[in-house]
Design an enzyme around this catalytic site. Sequence first.
Site, mmCIF file in Angstrom:
data_model
loop_
_atom_site.group_PDB
_atom_site.id
_atom_site.type_symbol
_atom_site.label_atom_id
_atom_site.label_comp_id
_atom_site.label_asym_id
_atom_site.label_seq_id
_atom_site.Cartn_x
_atom_site.Cartn_y
_atom_site.Cartn_z
ATOM 1 N N THR A 25 0.770 -1.167 0.147
ATOM 2 C CA THR A 25 -0.117 0.076 -0.047
ATOM 3 C C THR A 25 0.921 1.214 0.082
ATOM 4 O OG1 THR A 25 -1.670 1.253 1.184
ATOM 5 C CG2 THR A 25 -0.072 -0.281 2.669
ATOM 6 N N SER A 39 -2.160 3.120 10.628
ATOM 7 C CA SER A 39 -3.120 2.097 11.328
ATOM 8 C C SER A 39 -2.402 0.886 11.430
ATOM 9 C CB SER A 39 -4.420 1.989 10.331
ATOM 10 O OG SER A 39 -4.050 1.386 9.268
ATOM 11 N N TYR A 52 -3.541 -1.617 10.534
ATOM 12 C CA TYR A 52 -3.587 -2.559 8.949
ATOM 13 C C TYR A 52 -2.336 -1.999 8.234
ATOM 14 C CZ TYR A 52 -3.997 -2.144 3.806
ATOM 15 O OH TYR A 52 -3.580 -2.380 2.590
ATOM 16 N N HIS A 53 -2.006 -0.801 7.955
ATOM 17 C CA HIS A 53 -1.050 -0.242 7.316
ATOM 18 C C HIS A 53 0.494 -0.735 7.988
ATOM 19 C CE1 HIS A 53 -4.000 2.614 5.735
ATOM 20 N NE2 HIS A 53 -3.347 2.396 4.673
ATOM 21 N N LYS A 68 1.387 -3.931 6.787
ATOM 22 C CA LYS A 68 2.107 -4.050 5.346
ATOM 23 C C LYS A 68 3.640 -3.248 5.429
ATOM 24 C CE LYS A 68 -1.268 -4.838 2.717
ATOM 25 N NZ LYS A 68 -1.433 -5.942 1.762
HETATM 26 P P1 NAD Z 1 -10.482 -7.779 0.102
HETATM 27 O O1 NAD Z 1 -10.603 -7.968 1.555
HETATM 28 O O2 NAD Z 1 -11.742 -7.598 -0.739
HETATM 29 O O3 NAD Z 1 -9.839 -9.288 -0.218
HETATM 30 C C1 NAD Z 1 -8.858 -9.842 0.205
HETATM 31 C C2 NAD Z 1 -9.365 -11.367 0.113
HETATM 32 O O4 NAD Z 1 -8.151 -12.314 0.778
HETATM 33 C C3 NAD Z 1 -10.563 -11.983 0.627
HETATM 34 O O5 NAD Z 1 -11.482 -12.883 -0.152
HETATM 35 C C4 NAD Z 1 -10.141 -12.828 1.809
HETATM 36 O O6 NAD Z 1 -11.295 -13.761 2.141
HETATM 37 C C5 NAD Z 1 -9.014 -13.250 1.712
HETATM 38 N N1 NAD Z 1 -8.083 -13.601 2.635
HETATM 39 C C6 NAD Z 1 -7.833 -12.762 3.822
HETATM 40 N N2 NAD Z 1 -6.995 -13.357 4.546
HETATM 41 C C7 NAD Z 1 -6.942 -14.758 4.250
HETATM 42 C C8 NAD Z 1 -6.169 -16.037 4.887
HETATM 43 N N3 NAD Z 1 -5.373 -15.875 6.039
HETATM 44 N N4 NAD Z 1 -6.125 -17.105 3.934
HETATM 45 C C9 NAD Z 1 -6.944 -17.063 2.932
HETATM 46 N N5 NAD Z 1 -7.435 -15.899 2.441
HETATM 47 C C10 NAD Z 1 -7.287 -15.003 2.947
HETATM 48 O O7 NAD Z 1 -9.300 -6.777 -0.153
HETATM 49 P P2 NAD Z 1 -8.937 -6.166 -1.593
HETATM 50 O O8 NAD Z 1 -9.710 -4.930 -1.650
HETATM 51 O O9 NAD Z 1 -9.242 -6.940 -2.846
HETATM 52 O O10 NAD Z 1 -7.452 -5.997 -1.295
HETATM 53 C C11 NAD Z 1 -6.603 -6.979 -1.656
HETATM 54 C C12 NAD Z 1 -5.186 -6.434 -1.393
HETATM 55 O O11 NAD Z 1 -5.012 -5.399 -1.873
HETATM 56 C C13 NAD Z 1 -4.682 -6.348 0.156
HETATM 57 O O12 NAD Z 1 -3.833 -7.043 0.666
HETATM 58 C C14 NAD Z 1 -4.945 -4.900 0.256
HETATM 59 O O13 NAD Z 1 -3.972 -4.340 1.289
HETATM 60 C C15 NAD Z 1 -4.357 -4.530 -1.110
HETATM 61 N N6 NAD Z 1 -4.762 -3.175 -1.374
HETATM 62 C C16 NAD Z 1 -6.228 -2.717 -1.435
HETATM 63 C C17 NAD Z 1 -6.581 -1.615 -2.009
HETATM 64 C C18 NAD Z 1 -7.960 -1.168 -2.105
HETATM 65 O O14 NAD Z 1 -8.489 0.001 -2.115
HETATM 66 N N7 NAD Z 1 -8.950 -2.084 -2.068
HETATM 67 C C19 NAD Z 1 -5.591 -0.475 -1.911
HETATM 68 C C20 NAD Z 1 -4.105 -0.628 -1.884
HETATM 69 C C21 NAD Z 1 -3.937 -2.186 -1.607
HETATM 70 N N1 USQ Z 2 -12.579 9.361 4.156
HETATM 71 C C1 USQ Z 2 -13.401 10.415 4.027
HETATM 72 N N2 USQ Z 2 -14.744 9.998 4.099
HETATM 73 C C2 USQ Z 2 -15.264 8.604 4.201
HETATM 74 C C3 USQ Z 2 -14.095 7.696 4.077
HETATM 75 C C4 USQ Z 2 -12.817 7.927 4.083
HETATM 76 O O1 USQ Z 2 -13.018 11.611 4.145
HETATM 77 O O2 USQ Z 2 -16.290 8.419 4.080
HETATM 78 C C5 USQ Z 2 -11.195 9.635 4.064
HETATM 79 C C6 USQ Z 2 -10.383 9.145 5.444
HETATM 80 O O3 USQ Z 2 -10.358 9.898 6.374
HETATM 81 C C7 USQ Z 2 -8.806 9.142 4.789
HETATM 82 C C8 USQ Z 2 -9.053 9.044 3.147
HETATM 83 O O4 USQ Z 2 -10.395 9.290 2.906
HETATM 84 O O5 USQ Z 2 -8.172 10.446 4.799
HETATM 85 C C9 USQ Z 2 -8.899 7.613 2.605
HETATM 86 O O6 USQ Z 2 -9.552 6.714 3.177
HETATM 87 P P1 USQ Z 2 -10.056 5.171 2.561
HETATM 88 O O7 USQ Z 2 -10.987 4.292 3.719
HETATM 89 O O8 USQ Z 2 -10.634 5.462 1.231
HETATM 90 O O9 USQ Z 2 -8.709 4.338 2.601
HETATM 91 P P2 USQ Z 2 -7.470 3.981 3.556
HETATM 92 O O10 USQ Z 2 -8.183 3.642 4.826
HETATM 93 O O11 USQ Z 2 -6.350 4.494 3.477
HETATM 94 O O12 USQ Z 2 -7.544 2.242 2.896
HETATM 95 C C10 USQ Z 2 -7.730 1.942 1.404
HETATM 96 C C11 USQ Z 2 -7.863 0.366 1.291
HETATM 97 C C12 USQ Z 2 -6.233 -0.047 1.833
HETATM 98 C C13 USQ Z 2 -5.337 0.343 0.942
HETATM 99 C C14 USQ Z 2 -5.153 1.928 0.931
HETATM 100 C C15 USQ Z 2 -4.311 2.477 0.130
HETATM 101 O O13 USQ Z 2 -8.950 0.143 2.261
HETATM 102 O O14 USQ Z 2 -6.545 -1.552 1.660
HETATM 103 O O15 USQ Z 2 -3.934 -0.062 1.470
HETATM 104 O O16 USQ Z 2 -6.626 2.273 0.510
HETATM 105 S S1 USQ Z 2 -3.612 4.112 0.618
HETATM 106 O O17 USQ Z 2 -4.802 4.947 1.048
HETATM 107 O O18 USQ Z 2 -2.822 4.452 -0.255
HETATM 108 O O19 USQ Z 2 -2.789 3.656 1.634
#
Ligand code: NAD
Ligand code: USQ
Length: 410
Positions: free
Chosen positions: A156, A198, A200-201, A204
């Site tokens: 991320t 966070s 989560y972050h 990563k």
């Molecule tokens: P998601 O939650 O929709 O998909 C993740 C999938 O992984 C799910 O289907 C879940 O069931 C599976 N999973 C989780 N833990 C597992 C485990 N222990 N064993 C087997 N399966 C498991 O998430 P997403 O939005 O598709 O994101 C995928 C990846 O991309 C994540 O690693 C996330 O950090 C990264 N990412 C997502 C975004 C975003 O905006 N969605 C942005 C940046 C990075």
């Molecule tokens: N935000 C608002 N209003 C909302 C929701 C979010 O203002 O209703 C703000 C949040 O406070 C934050 C920003 O929008 O400042 C982004 O929030 P987000 O929930 O869209 O994104 P984030 O929590 O950063 O996480 C998402 C994905 C995560 C991925 C990350 C990429 O869930 O898996 O890693 O985006 S990044 O942001 O580049 O780190």
Amino acid sequence: MNLESNHLQSKKKIIVLGGDGFCGWPTSLHLSNLGHEVIIIDNLSRRNIDNELEAESLTPIQPMGTRLKVWEDVSGQKMGFYNIDLAEEYEHLLEILHNEQPDVIVHFAEQRSAPYSMKSPKHKRYTVNNNINATHNVLCAIEDSGLDIHLVHLGTMGVYGYGTAGMEIPEGYLDIEVTTDSGERVQQQILYPTNPGSIYHMTKTQDQLLFHYYNKNDNLRITDLHQGIVWGTNTIETNMDERLINRFDYDGDYGTVLNRFLMQAAVGYPITVHGTGGQTRAFIHIQDTVRCIELAIDNPPAREERVMIFNQMTETHRINDLAKLVSELTGGEIAYVSNPRKEAAENDLHVKNDLFLSKGLNPTTLDNGLLQEVTEIAQKYSHRADYSKIPAKSTWTKEQEPGIPDVKKE
Ligand code: NAD
Ligand code: USQ
């Protein structure tokens, strides 16, 4: 060579970890459509979290069995599926690697919501245990198997905390100069310093060290993709049949900002800007996500090469500007709500993305047509929306307030 065409360099066997998720499902379809042999591993934990939160994808996603059958009918391609927990079932994972002998593993399988990871000690511990164990088990199993597998991991942009010292965030590595004890000036390249916002972050940032170690010690070939916020929902392949539809999260924990704004406007709910909306973030459309994974697979690092890090984003936007854009497009009303997160109220963000551009990415930027498409999907399935799940209620500290707007009618 025209890299924008659906040109298959060489057919590969690819395991997609997390292939049932928002990014993993369209990526699996895309790779299968290109002609690769695709096997999905997923423990369906994301669907179980929907049960826990009593929230559902706005779009009616189908069970895995239906998804696979429809894809076979539509494309003639079979995809394999194993339901295993990567964080817990190491021996089963190793057995699958021995049996399937994949060329590539794409790793999406982590708990990816920052708000979910901050809900309670239980959620913090689950996110750390799940994400770090899953990543470590995958690395350990690749080494244990003795196979030469290229690992492509989804990281991320948020590992860096969105702030820079007035420079573009480089692709993974920072050139530094240190002064030794004897006064000599020495140049070095280090991993760009992390600053997670966070739990989560933070997982990563730990993944990055695991990659660094396994690459250094065992020469594992690893590409880490530092992805921005993904928006949009469907891709060319998920549009081929309604039963292939991708998930659309809109709830306060899993919905990401731009999709939430578009959904909120589409159902007549206020557009919830956290704080002043001065936060700047990196974005990428889901169609470009799947294309980037294809490019990362086609351009693996060599065996002795260090971990390859790409910034997987196409543009940056300030949250308040996005809210205004969505409001202008839809007539939606903006609500400035209390920010439930602990994050800078304002930041500038400049990110280098030269590597993907040099490999042939032709970025899809935020244009009105695509925003309209997401709005239409949100309107089409608005009858499935549960308004009580929209506000962001997970706070970063006990003293903070949830992000709940005044809503006249529910
Ligand atoms: P998601 O939650 O929709 O998909 C993740 C999938 O992984 C799910 O289907 C879940 O069931 C599976 N999973 C989780 N833990 C597992 C485990 N222990 N064993 C087997 N399966 C498991 O998430 P997403 O939005 O598709 O994101 C995928 C990846 O991309 C994540 O690693 C996330 O950090 C990264 N990412 C997502 C975004 C975003 O905006 N969605 C942005 C940046 C990075
Ligand atoms: N935000 C608002 N209003 C909302 C929701 C979010 O203002 O209703 C703000 C949040 O406070 C934050 C920003 O929008 O400042 C982004 O929030 P987000 O929930 O869209 O994104 P984030 O929590 O950063 O996480 C998402 C994905 C995560 C991925 C990350 C990429 O869930 O898996 O890693 O985006 S990044 O942001 O580049 O780190």
